[in-house]
Scaffold this motif. Structure first.
Motif, short mmCIF file in Angstrom:
data_model
loop_
_atom_site.label_atom_id
_atom_site.label_comp_id
_atom_site.label_asym_id
_atom_site.label_seq_id
_atom_site.Cartn_x
_atom_site.Cartn_y
_atom_site.Cartn_z
N SER A 222 4.39 5.55 -5.41
CA SER A 222 4.61 5.53 -6.85
C SER A 222 3.54 6.36 -7.58
O SER A 222 3.84 7.07 -8.54
CB SER A 222 4.61 4.07 -7.35
OG SER A 222 4.73 4.02 -8.75
N PHE B 298 4.01 1.53 -0.82
CA PHE B 298 4.91 1.59 -1.96
C PHE B 298 4.20 2.04 -3.23
O PHE B 298 4.69 2.89 -3.97
CB PHE B 298 5.48 0.19 -2.14
CG PHE B 298 6.83 0.23 -2.67
CD1 PHE B 298 7.86 0.76 -1.92
CD2 PHE B 298 7.08 -0.23 -3.94
CE1 PHE B 298 9.13 0.82 -2.44
CE2 PHE B 298 8.34 -0.16 -4.46
CZ PHE B 298 9.37 0.37 -3.71
N ILE B 299 3.03 1.47 -3.47
CA ILE B 299 2.29 1.86 -4.69
C ILE B 299 1.73 3.27 -4.53
O ILE B 299 1.73 4.05 -5.49
CB ILE B 299 1.18 0.84 -5.02
CG1 ILE B 299 1.81 -0.54 -5.25
CG2 ILE B 299 0.40 1.26 -6.26
CD1 ILE B 299 0.83 -1.62 -5.63
N SER B 300 1.30 3.62 -3.32
CA SER B 300 0.82 4.99 -3.11
C SER B 300 1.92 5.99 -3.42
O SER B 300 1.68 7.01 -4.10
CB SER B 300 0.34 5.17 -1.67
OG SER B 300 -0.81 4.38 -1.44
N PHE C 98 8.85 -6.15 -5.67
CA PHE C 98 8.05 -6.19 -4.47
C PHE C 98 6.76 -6.97 -4.68
O PHE C 98 6.37 -7.80 -3.85
CB PHE C 98 7.75 -4.74 -4.11
CG PHE C 98 7.63 -4.56 -2.67
CD1 PHE C 98 8.74 -4.74 -1.86
CD2 PHE C 98 6.42 -4.27 -2.10
CE1 PHE C 98 8.63 -4.60 -0.50
CE2 PHE C 98 6.30 -4.12 -0.75
CZ PHE C 98 7.40 -4.29 0.06
N TYR D 212 0.84 -1.21 0.00
CA TYR D 212 0.00 0.00 0.00
C TYR D 212 0.87 1.26 0.00
O TYR D 212 0.69 2.17 -0.81
CB TYR D 212 -0.93 -0.01 1.22
CG TYR D 212 -1.94 1.13 1.22
CD1 TYR D 212 -3.24 0.92 0.78
CD2 TYR D 212 -1.59 2.41 1.64
CE1 TYR D 212 -4.16 1.96 0.76
CE2 TYR D 212 -2.50 3.45 1.63
CZ TYR D 212 -3.79 3.22 1.19
OH TYR D 212 -4.69 4.25 1.17
N ILE E 75 8.89 -1.90 -7.76
CA ILE E 75 7.53 -2.42 -7.68
C ILE E 75 7.47 -3.83 -8.25
O ILE E 75 6.81 -4.71 -7.69
CB ILE E 75 6.55 -1.48 -8.45
CG1 ILE E 75 6.36 -0.19 -7.63
CG2 ILE E 75 5.21 -2.16 -8.70
CD1 ILE E 75 5.31 0.74 -8.18
N VAL F 24 -9.30 0.28 -2.98
CA VAL F 24 -8.07 0.97 -3.39
C VAL F 24 -7.15 -0.01 -4.13
O VAL F 24 -6.60 0.31 -5.18
CB VAL F 24 -7.35 1.60 -2.17
CG1 VAL F 24 -5.94 2.03 -2.53
CG2 VAL F 24 -8.14 2.81 -1.66
N PHE F 25 -7.02 -1.23 -3.60
CA PHE F 25 -6.21 -2.23 -4.31
C PHE F 25 -6.85 -2.60 -5.64
O PHE F 25 -6.20 -2.59 -6.69
CB PHE F 25 -6.04 -3.49 -3.44
CG PHE F 25 -5.01 -3.36 -2.35
CD1 PHE F 25 -3.68 -3.66 -2.60
CD2 PHE F 25 -5.36 -2.91 -1.09
CE1 PHE F 25 -2.72 -3.53 -1.60
CE2 PHE F 25 -4.40 -2.77 -0.08
CZ PHE F 25 -3.08 -3.08 -0.34
N PHE G 92 -5.05 0.93 -7.36
CA PHE G 92 -3.73 0.33 -7.58
C PHE G 92 -3.69 -0.43 -8.92
O PHE G 92 -2.69 -0.41 -9.63
CB PHE G 92 -3.35 -0.58 -6.42
CG PHE G 92 -3.02 0.15 -5.15
CD1 PHE G 92 -3.04 1.54 -5.08
CD2 PHE G 92 -2.69 -0.55 -3.99
CE1 PHE G 92 -2.73 2.22 -3.90
CE2 PHE G 92 -2.38 0.11 -2.81
CZ PHE G 92 -2.41 1.50 -2.76
N HIS H 154 -3.12 1.99 -11.52
CA HIS H 154 -1.70 2.40 -11.55
C HIS H 154 -0.86 1.34 -12.28
O HIS H 154 0.09 1.69 -13.00
CB HIS H 154 -1.19 2.63 -10.13
CG HIS H 154 0.19 3.22 -10.09
ND1 HIS H 154 0.53 4.40 -10.72
CD2 HIS H 154 1.35 2.78 -9.51
CE1 HIS H 154 1.81 4.66 -10.52
NE2 HIS H 154 2.33 3.69 -9.80
N MET H 155 -1.19 0.07 -12.12
CA MET H 155 -0.50 -0.99 -12.88
C MET H 155 -0.70 -0.76 -14.39
O MET H 155 0.23 -0.91 -15.19
CB MET H 155 -1.01 -2.38 -12.50
CG MET H 155 -0.78 -2.79 -11.06
SD MET H 155 0.97 -2.83 -10.58
CE MET H 155 1.00 -1.55 -9.33
#
Lengths: 261, 261
Positions: free
Chosen positions: A253, A249-251, B249, A247, B246, B171-172, B176, B179-180
Motif C-alpha cells: 500500500s 500488505f501495508i508495504s 485485514f 507487513y 487494509i 517499521v510497524f 506503518f 502510513h495509517m
C-alpha cells in the motif's frame, strides 16, 4: 445569552461521558445528574461531579437545558424511544450514528461528537479536542456552538455524512495506529526486548505529523523500495504469520500510494 | 578516559549523518570531516559543523578515533571494501545490516544504531534517542559506550539479531503508523475535510503508548467486535478499494490478537 445552556444531564458514564462531564463542570456548566444503567458507574461519576446519580429513566431530571447521550451506539435507539421529555434538547456523542437516530425522542436533536480517544482516568486537554456539532434546528446549533466554544478552541459544524468519514479516518489514525504499536510490542517482548526502546520513536513519529503532511514524510524500506531489507524483515516475520501478511500488505500500500502522490 | 573517542569523521550526510554529527558536536566531540559522494551534501553539512568536507575517499582524514558510516544500506559493503585505514575503528548506523558487513574494512568494527526517525532540518532531543551498540572487541565496546553516554541516557548493547528485530518493530511503530496517518489524511482530503482535525487524536494516541501497553488500551470498533460500525465503515471505504482491504485485514488482526491477549 440568557438562553444559553447552563444545566446539563449526562446520560452515560463511560469514557466519553466521564471526560465530557468533567470538562463541562470545570468550564462552569452545572451537571445536574448522571444517568447510567450501571449503579456503580452512575455513583462513581456522580461522586466525581458532586451531583445526583440515576439508574432509572423515570427519574431523569426534567430541569436540564441539554441532555447528552454518551452510551454505546447500539443502545442509542432504545434510549431515544424511552427519553421522557420530547420538548427537551437531546444530543448524542457518537462518531458513526446519524443525528436522525434520535428522532423518536422529539424534535430538538443534535450531535456533540468529540474527536478524541478518552479514558475515564486519563486527563485530557479539552481545549484541543475537536468538537463536531450538528443540530436539527439553527437555534439549537447556536446553543451548541456557544457551549462548545466554552470547552474547546476547535469547534466544527459537521454533517452526519462528514462525521462518519471522520470516524473512519480516526479508526486508521488512532485504532489501527495503536495496533501497529501493539504488534511492535509483541515482536519485541517475544524476543526479550523492551517496548520502552520504541517509545521515543513513536512519539517523534506523531510529533512529525503535527506539522507535516504524513504522505510527504513517509520513511522506511517500502517507500524506498528497498527489497533487500523487506525480504530480510519477511524472513524474520516468518515466525509471526499474521504479522507477515500485514507487513506485505501495508508495504504494498505504501509503494502504491507513493506512485500516486 | 584519555583513550576515549574525541575526534570523529562522519561518512554520510543524509538525515542520520546530519543529526548525529550535530549531536556529537554539541556534546563536545570534534567532527574533523564530513564525507559524502554528493558535493552539495558534504559542503552543506560541513558548513553546519564548521569542518572540512570530502567527496573522495582517498582524502579521508587519517586522524579520527572513530569513523561513522551513515549511508544507505546498499552502499555499505563497497564503502567497507574501500575504507583506507584497516587499523581504525569503523561503525555503521544501520538497523538492518549485521556488523560483519564491515569486516573487509578491518578488525575494529562496530555498530552505533540510533533508533529514531531523523530529518536533516528537524531538531531532535538526542538525550532520549535509544542508541544500540555493538562492537567486535570489548575495548571498542567500552569506547562506544562512553561516547554514547555523552549523547543519550538510553544506551543499549544490542546484537545484530536483536537489532534487526528492533528494526522490524520500528517499521510497524513508525513507518506503518505514518502510513495509517497518510490514509486518514487521504480519506479526509478527498472529502474536503481537514487533516488538522485528526492531529490532537494522533498525538493523544502516541501519548497513551508512553505509559501503557498498547495491546491493553486498544480501542475502536474491531476490538469491541462492533460489526454494525465496521460494516458501515466498509460501505464508506468502497470508494477506496485498497483502504477497504487494509481496514478488513487490520480489523481481523485486532480481533485475532484480542483473543490471545
Amino acid at each position: 445569552m440568557e438562553k444559553g445552556i447552563k444545566k446539563v444531564v449526562m446520560i452515560g458514564a463511560g469514557n466519553v461521558g466521564t471526560r465530557l462531564a468533567l470538562a463541562l463542570k470545570i468550564n462552569g456548566l452545572e451537571v445536574l445528574q448522571v444517568f447510567s444503567r450501571s449503579r456503580e458507574s452512575a455513583d462513581s461519576l456522580a461522586h466525581r461531579l458532586d451531583c445526583e446519580p440515576a439508574t432509572d429513566l423515570k427519574k431523569l431530571s426534567a430541569e436540564a437545558d441539554l441532555y447528552i447521550v454518551a452510551i454505546s451506539d447500539d443502545a442509542i435507539p432504545e434510549l431515544a424511544e424511552r427519553f421522557p421529555y420530547p420538548g427537551k434538547f437531546l444530543v448524542h456523542t457518537s462518531g458513526s450514528m446519524p443525528m436522525e437516530v434520535l428522532k423518536k425522542a422529539g424534535n430538538r436533536i443534535g450531535v456533540f461528537y468529540p474527536l478524541q480517544t478518552f479514558s475515564k482516568e486519563v486527563e485530557v486537554d479539552f481545549s484541543q479536542v475537536p468538537l463536531c456539532l450538528e443540530a436539527a434546528h439553527e437555534q439549537d446549533m447556536a446553543l451548541l456552538e456557544q457551549l462548545a466554544a466554552r470547552l474547546s478552541t476547535r469547534v466544527h459544524r459537521t454533517s452526519s455524512e462528514e462525521r462518519v468519514l471522520l470516524h473512519v479516518a480516526a479508526v486508521f489514525a488512532c485504532n489501527f495506529t495503536n495496533h501497529m504499536y501493539a504488534i511492535a510490542e509483541d515482536i519485541l517482548s517475544r524476543n526479550g526486548l523492551e517496548f520502552e526502546m520504541l517509545r521515543p520513536l513513536i512519539l517523534e513519529t506523531a510529533r512529525k505529523a503535527m506539522h507535516e503532511s504524513p504522505a510527504k514524510v513517509q520513511t522506511g524500506p517500502a517507500v524506498r523500495k528497498n527489497e533487500k531489507v523487506m525480504k530480510k524483515h519477511l524472513v524474520i516475520l516468518s515466525a509471526f504469520e499474521g504479522y507477515r501478511k500485514i507487513y506485505n500488505f501495508i508495504s504494498e500500500s505504501i509503494i502504491e500510494k507513493s506512485k500516486t502522490d
